[in-house]
Design an enzyme around this catalytic site. Structure first.
Site, short mmCIF file in Angstrom:
data_model
loop_
_atom_site.label_atom_id
_atom_site.label_comp_id
_atom_site.label_asym_id
_atom_site.label_seq_id
_atom_site.Cartn_x
_atom_site.Cartn_y
_atom_site.Cartn_z
N TRP A 60 13.32 64.17 -33.94
CA TRP A 60 13.48 63.21 -32.85
C TRP A 60 14.07 61.90 -33.36
CZ3 TRP A 60 13.29 62.87 -27.70
CH2 TRP A 60 13.14 61.61 -27.12
N GLU A 61 13.69 61.48 -34.56
CA GLU A 61 14.12 60.20 -35.12
C GLU A 61 15.47 60.26 -35.83
OE1 GLU A 61 9.85 60.21 -34.36
OE2 GLU A 61 11.00 61.54 -35.67
N VAL A 86 14.47 70.42 -39.47
CA VAL A 86 14.07 71.77 -39.07
C VAL A 86 13.16 71.65 -37.85
CG1 VAL A 86 12.84 73.87 -39.73
CG2 VAL A 86 14.19 72.63 -41.44
N THR A 92 5.32 75.82 -26.54
CA THR A 92 5.59 74.92 -25.42
C THR A 92 7.07 74.58 -25.37
OG1 THR A 92 5.31 72.88 -26.68
CG2 THR A 92 3.29 73.89 -25.79
N HIS A 94 8.41 71.87 -25.88
CA HIS A 94 8.68 70.75 -26.80
C HIS A 94 9.91 71.03 -27.68
CE1 HIS A 94 7.80 68.24 -30.45
NE2 HIS A 94 7.65 67.35 -29.50
N PHE A 119 26.17 68.44 -38.98
CA PHE A 119 24.94 68.85 -38.30
C PHE A 119 24.24 69.95 -39.08
CE2 PHE A 119 22.46 71.08 -35.04
CZ PHE A 119 21.78 70.01 -34.47
N ARG A 133 17.90 80.06 -43.97
CA ARG A 133 19.06 79.19 -43.76
C ARG A 133 19.04 77.96 -44.67
NH1 ARG A 133 18.02 82.34 -39.86
NH2 ARG A 133 19.54 83.01 -38.34
#
Length: 161
Positions: A60-61, A86, A92, A94, A119, A133
């Site tokens: 998220w950050e 990752v 859920t 999320h 990315f 990966r």
């Protein structure tokens, strides 16, 4: 076609500076991605002092830190960014929100600041997929993200000259 002009980036990192934004969540797998990205940059001529590793809590950050670094990049401090993290699917929604916000945020940073962003944020269903990966059977996506950032930094330089 022989009269057509073609431009593509190379992989020389000599004289270039990169920032890596890496999440601490899922640290063991992310560390393998960081190792791959740094190895790629170093093997292509980027000096250790020209690599700035920034750690953030989670995926998220990542776009938030990338935005701050991109602003610094406008002052000529970096030639490209590499985002590493990752996100593993849970029970859920999320996962979907975090993946969407991270990828969209990084795309906006790249577009807004005209800065290459590699990315390397894995979005996997299982921990095993993530490990594969990050240096396993599926290669190292950290290396691949760094390679893309290198190529795009060189391409941007060629297009701007």
């Amino acid at each position: 076609m022989s009269d057509m002009r073609e431009t593509e980036g190379g992989l020389s990192g000599a004289g270039r500076r990169f920032a890596i934004v890496a999440s601490r969540f899922n640290a063991r797998v992310v560390e393998a991605l960081v190792t791959g990205a740094v190895d790629c940059l170093r093997r292509h001529g980027v000096e250790p002092a020209a690599i700035h590793l920034v750690r953030v809590p989670g995926a998220w950050e990542i776009p938030q830190a990338a935005e701050e670094l991109a602003v610094a990049g406008q002052a000529g401090r970096i030639d490209g960014l590499i985002a590493l993290g990752v996100v593993i699917r849970g029970e859920t929604p999320h996962f979907d929100y975090i993946c969407s916000a991270c990828s969209g945020g990084l795309a906006r940073v790249a577009e807004r600041h005209r800065l290459p962003v590699g990315f390397g944020v894995l979005t996997c269903d299982t921990a095993e997929q993530a490990e594969a990966r990050a240096g396993g059977k599926a290669g190292n996506k950290g290396w691949e993200a760094a390679q893309a950032a290198l190529e795009m930094a060189d391409l941007f330089a060629r297009l701007r000259s």
